[in-house]
Design an enzyme around this catalytic site. Structure first.
Site, PDB file in Angstrom:
ATOM      1  N   LYS A 229       3.400 -15.358   2.917  1.00 35.00           N
ATOM      2  CA  LYS A 229       3.264 -16.139   1.686  1.00 35.00           C
ATOM      3  C   LYS A 229       4.688 -16.495   1.244  1.00 35.00           C
ATOM      4  O   LYS A 229       5.155 -16.121   0.150  1.00 35.00           O
ATOM      5  CB  LYS A 229       2.516 -15.275   0.643  1.00 35.00           C
ATOM      6  CG  LYS A 229       2.124 -15.986  -0.619  1.00 35.00           C
ATOM      7  CD  LYS A 229       0.969 -16.956  -0.452  1.00 35.00           C
ATOM      8  CE  LYS A 229       0.687 -17.685  -1.759  1.00 35.00           C
ATOM      9  NZ  LYS A 229      -0.105 -18.907  -1.580  1.00 35.00           N
TER      10      LYS A 229
ATOM     11  N   ASP B  54      -3.140 -17.898   2.532  1.00 40.56           N
ATOM     12  CA  ASP B  54      -4.336 -18.527   1.947  1.00 40.56           C
ATOM     13  C   ASP B  54      -4.910 -19.563   2.911  1.00 40.56           C
ATOM     14  O   ASP B  54      -6.129 -19.672   3.099  1.00 40.56           O
ATOM     15  CB  ASP B  54      -4.054 -19.130   0.555  1.00 40.56           C
ATOM     16  CG  ASP B  54      -2.687 -19.775   0.444  1.00 40.56           C
ATOM     17  OD1 ASP B  54      -1.887 -19.673   1.402  1.00 40.56           O
ATOM     18  OD2 ASP B  54      -2.401 -20.393  -0.588  1.00 40.56           O
TER      19      ASP B  54
ATOM     20  N   ASP C 133     -10.844  -7.909   8.206  1.00 35.39           N
ATOM     21  CA  ASP C 133     -12.251  -7.746   7.825  1.00 35.39           C
ATOM     22  C   ASP C 133     -12.988  -9.086   7.875  1.00 35.39           C
ATOM     23  O   ASP C 133     -14.135  -9.167   8.314  1.00 35.39           O
ATOM     24  CB  ASP C 133     -12.369  -7.143   6.421  1.00 35.39           C
ATOM     25  CG  ASP C 133     -12.489  -5.621   6.486  1.00 35.39           C
ATOM     26  OD1 ASP C 133     -12.194  -5.056   7.561  1.00 35.39           O
ATOM     27  OD2 ASP C 133     -12.863  -5.006   5.477  1.00 35.39           O
TER      28      ASP C 133
ATOM     29  N   TYR D 265       0.822  -1.206   0.000  1.00 35.24           N
ATOM     30  CA  TYR D 265       0.000   0.000   0.000  1.00 35.24           C
ATOM     31  C   TYR D 265       0.865   1.268   0.000  1.00 35.24           C
ATOM     32  O   TYR D 265       0.417   2.343  -0.387  1.00 35.24           O
ATOM     33  CB  TYR D 265      -0.931   0.038   1.216  1.00 35.24           C
ATOM     34  CG  TYR D 265      -2.027  -1.021   1.219  1.00 35.24           C
ATOM     35  CD1 TYR D 265      -2.242  -1.847   0.135  1.00 35.24           C
ATOM     36  CD2 TYR D 265      -2.850  -1.187   2.327  1.00 35.24           C
ATOM     37  CE1 TYR D 265      -3.230  -2.816   0.144  1.00 35.24           C
ATOM     38  CE2 TYR D 265      -3.845  -2.151   2.348  1.00 35.24           C
ATOM     39  CZ  TYR D 265      -4.028  -2.963   1.248  1.00 35.24           C
ATOM     40  OH  TYR D 265      -5.012  -3.916   1.266  1.00 35.24           O
TER      41      TYR D 265
ATOM     42  N   ASP E 263      -5.172  -6.408   6.268  1.00 35.83           N
ATOM     43  CA  ASP E 263      -6.361  -5.662   5.861  1.00 35.83           C
ATOM     44  C   ASP E 263      -7.492  -6.643   5.545  1.00 35.83           C
ATOM     45  O   ASP E 263      -8.619  -6.528   6.031  1.00 35.83           O
ATOM     46  CB  ASP E 263      -5.989  -4.831   4.611  1.00 35.83           C
ATOM     47  CG  ASP E 263      -7.089  -3.873   4.209  1.00 35.83           C
ATOM     48  OD1 ASP E 263      -8.044  -3.702   4.982  1.00 35.83           O
ATOM     49  OD2 ASP E 263      -6.987  -3.295   3.107  1.00 35.83           O
TER      50      ASP E 263
END
Ligand code: NAD
Length: 363
Positions: A191, A223, A251, A142, A247
């Site tokens: 990852k 994942d 959520d 980001y 992020d």
């Protein structure tokens, strides 16, 4: 202990929910012999109206000089057409940057009394869900370079993902320290089967683990983690991860708990001064009607006591009072269900204080 708390009531339901959290903090101060001094800070729409700026330097300074910051929420329709630099949310971004807050911590907890609100199967909820996601907040993809250019005749978008060891180490420490204050289990999510940044992430986490022998560190690919949060969330205590993974996972985690009005959060940086706020917004649709659920803010105050003021007993007392309030069958409109007694924002705060008083009497 004596602590200075900067209080940002903000906009919409912000003032109502913060008032209830302060009632609870005042009761805690009385019960445990602390003194909390509150300094009002204007940020968001109310600061735009007052100063023409969503967070003037003088208001930011009050936050920087405090021991911690309690925030309700900012924003509202009347400021939606303002230019970018004059939007209420700009105040929030400036506050996070000004206080150097690089870690966002969001608990995912299902209160047994509200288990029906979770979209997960009863058999999964019954195992108990109570974990925190520690998310790196000011690095990663980001904050990398973003550009779109023609390469080999094709319009090509590029987003850079970089992390250096120092950035990983400082968020890693927050992860380990948070686990030390809970059940001492830390799951590092990355990852590393694909990304170099994740391989460095994993290496740094394992190096840090040697400094925190009381914490058990495990690794999980992002994942798999996304699946495990819905398959078996009871396995987690603290998850630490980079910005984008955090992020998305946070959520997902807040969704499984069922109610937006119940979830607190903290943002921390290098010192002990943190920013504590519910995860929801200023809910202009119900502002000023005594309808808001203040529990997300009350639990944010509990997080402030636990993580910034090192007052675990006091934080436990607030969480137990919230649990006792729910067990007694009181509900604000957002979590109302059949057979329960509906109460307003103010009454919710009063009942939670009453539950604290009962604890005091039985102690
Ligand atoms: P919101 O979270 O304010 O509201 C979404 C829905 O949830 C609404 O129906 C609202 O009534 C309900 N709700 C939220 N909190 C509640 C509570 N404590 N009790 C009962 N019901 C609650 O999101 P939104 O409507 O998208 O945004 C409204 C404003 O808040 C916007 O201006 C937005 O920019 C701002 N916002 C601020 C923050 C913040 O201050 N950190 C975060 C998100 C949104």
């Amino acid at each position: 202990m004596e602590k200075n708390i900067a209080v940002i009531r903000g906009d919409g339901i912000g003032p109502e929910i913060v008032n209830e959290a302060i009632k609870v903090l005042d009761k805690i101060a009385e019960m445990y012999g602390h003194t909390f001094h509150y300094t009002d800070v204007y940020m968001g729409g109310c600061a735009i109206d007052r100063f023409g700026d969503p967070l003037p330097e003088s208001e930011l300074k009050k936050c920087a000089e405090s021991d911690s910051v309690l925030l309700g929420a900012v924003g509202g329709n009347q400021w939606n057409d303002m230019p970018g630099h004059l939007r209420p949310e700009k105040g929030l971004l400036r506050l996070r940057a000004g206080l150097g807050l690089y870690s966002n911590n969001r608990p995912a907890k299902i209160w047994p009394q509200l288990a029906e609100a979770s979209p997960l199967k009863q058999s999964i909820v019954d195992k108990g869900i109570d974990f925190i996601i520690v998310r790196e907040l000011i690095g990663g993809i980001y904050f990398g370079e973003h550009k779109t250019e023609i390469i080999d005749g094709e319009n090509t978008a590029i987003d850079m993902l970089t992390y250096n060891e120092k950035e990983i180490e400082r968020i890693g420490r927050i992860g380990f320290e948070t686990a030390q204050k809970r059940n001492k289990k830390l799951c590092s999510v990355e990852k590393s089967n694909v990304l170099d940044s994740s391989r460095l992430w994993k290496k740094v986490m394992h190096r840090l683990a040697e400094e925190y022998p009381d914490v058990t560190l495990t690794d999980m690919l992002v994942d798999n983690c996304a699946m495990q949060i819905v398959r078996n969330p009871a396995q987690f205590d603290v998850i630490v991860t980079e910005n984008m993974f955090g992020d998305i996972l946070s959520d997902e985690a807040s969704m499984i708990t069922g109610s937006i009005g119940m979830i607190p959060s903290s943002s921390l940086g290098a010192g002990s001064c943190g920013l504590y706020e519910p995860i929801h917004g200023s809910a202009p649709d119900i502002a000023g009607q005594n309808l808001a659920n203040p529990i997300g803010t009350i639990l944010s105050a509990a997080m402030m006591l636990r993580y910034s003021f090192d007052m675990p007993k006091e934080a436990d007392a607030i969480e137990q009072a919230v649990s006792a309030y729910l067990s007694a069958g009181y509900r604000t409109a957002d979590i109302m269900s059949e057979g329960m007694q509906q109460v307003g924002c103010k009454e919710c705060g009063d009942y939670i204080v009453a539950c604290l008083c009962q604890k005091e009497e039985t102690a």
